[in-house]
Design a protein around this motif. Sequence first.
Motif, PDB file in Angstrom:
ATOM      1  N   GLN A  93       0.550   5.102   0.681  1.00  0.00           N
ATOM      2  CA  GLN A  93      -0.348   6.129   1.250  1.00  0.00           C
ATOM      3  C   GLN A  93       0.152   7.527   0.862  1.00  0.00           C
ATOM      4  O   GLN A  93       1.353   7.753   0.736  1.00  0.00           O
ATOM      5  CB  GLN A  93      -0.399   5.981   2.776  1.00  0.00           C
TER       6      GLN A  93
ATOM      7  N   PHE B 210       0.840  -1.201   0.000  1.00  0.00           N
ATOM      8  CA  PHE B 210       0.000   0.000   0.000  1.00  0.00           C
ATOM      9  C   PHE B 210       0.875   1.250   0.000  1.00  0.00           C
ATOM     10  O   PHE B 210       1.740   1.409   0.853  1.00  0.00           O
ATOM     11  CB  PHE B 210      -0.925   0.024   1.235  1.00  0.00           C
TER      12      PHE B 210
ATOM     13  N   ALA C  78      -2.209  -1.476  -3.701  1.00  0.00           N
ATOM     14  CA  ALA C  78      -3.293  -0.507  -3.509  1.00  0.00           C
ATOM     15  C   ALA C  78      -2.647   0.832  -3.190  1.00  0.00           C
ATOM     16  O   ALA C  78      -1.570   0.879  -2.597  1.00  0.00           O
ATOM     17  CB  ALA C  78      -4.218  -0.947  -2.367  1.00  0.00           C
TER      18      ALA C  78
END
Length: 339
Positions: free
Chosen positions: A57, A55, A112
């Motif tokens: 961010q 991930f 993601a």
Amino acid sequence: MTNLNRRTFLGGLAASAIVLPLAACGNDTDPGTAGSPAATGGGGGDKAGPIVLGFSQVGAESGWRAANTKSIQETLTAENGFDLKFSDAQQKQENQIQAIRSYISQGVDVIAFSPVVETGWDAVLQEAKEAKIPVILTDRAVDSQDDSLYVSFIGSDFVLEGDTAGKWAVEQYKGQGLKIVELQGTTGAAPAIDRKEGFEKAIAGSDLTIIDSQTGNFTRTEGKTVMEGFLQKHGDQIGMVFAHNDDMGLGAIEAIEAAGKKPGVDIKIITIDAVKDGMQALADGKINYIVECNPLLGPDLADIAKKVLAGESVQKRIVVKDEAFDQEQAKAALPDRKY
Ligand code: GZL
Ligand code: ZN
């Protein structure tokens, strides 16, 4: 053999289309023959071992971001079947691209990310596609020509958020010739572009007008600095602040109070997010209306990742539902707020 190697190894198998007896390893179940969903790293329902999810961010710029990160880290846990690799890009696109490239070279099962801005992603997403690693977007969107570059986008409807804020402002304050200053989110970010668009459309045709607009990059500090500038430039003309997030609105409150004016009274304030600090200011009468942007995206992300790796079809767009609050509603809602 860790999951990562197994995935890469299996990827290799599919490419060479020869079936070697896999070394007995760890808790892997038989991944199936070359070319089967498992062998192409598609995961297959019987995929043993945790889902390795990389991930990227945006950063840690606001209360919303902290709540969003907490939701992702609390949900994508080992006991929930994940091995989460998490990186914070300090709001820089090049750091996100670098993180995505490293996840690709690690051979994670799924990537993601929340794209800090809308554009500039096609190349790195093409690389993920070629590596057969599915990509899930959370929170913010990309403006890509080729929507095969990601499997699903989970996030709020930012245009609707801006529209909801604008409609409430017209309803409450029409007829006063209200002059609005706008604190925009990060330049080029989907929430900044879309919230502005929604708000402007909602006030069009009314006697509310935006007399100045500048980015405060979604941070409290920059929101305060930009508001100080607005107060120097426009002084008593300013009737309202529309801030694209609570944090910049909270910064504006500091500047307004420092100028000896009462936020929420002398200068109305409308913001978006509805994080705890914003809702407290709303309940205290320093903000007049907040449109929520729900940051708790962890569960949806976990669900989509599991479905994708099990070879199930997933919704391309999952719209997160948002509420909106005036001062009375904030007082009632505060005790139960989860973020
Ligand atoms: C919106 C999110 C925005 C928040 C800000 O989904 O991308 O970024 O509104 C955050 O608080 O910084
Ligand atoms: Zn766009």
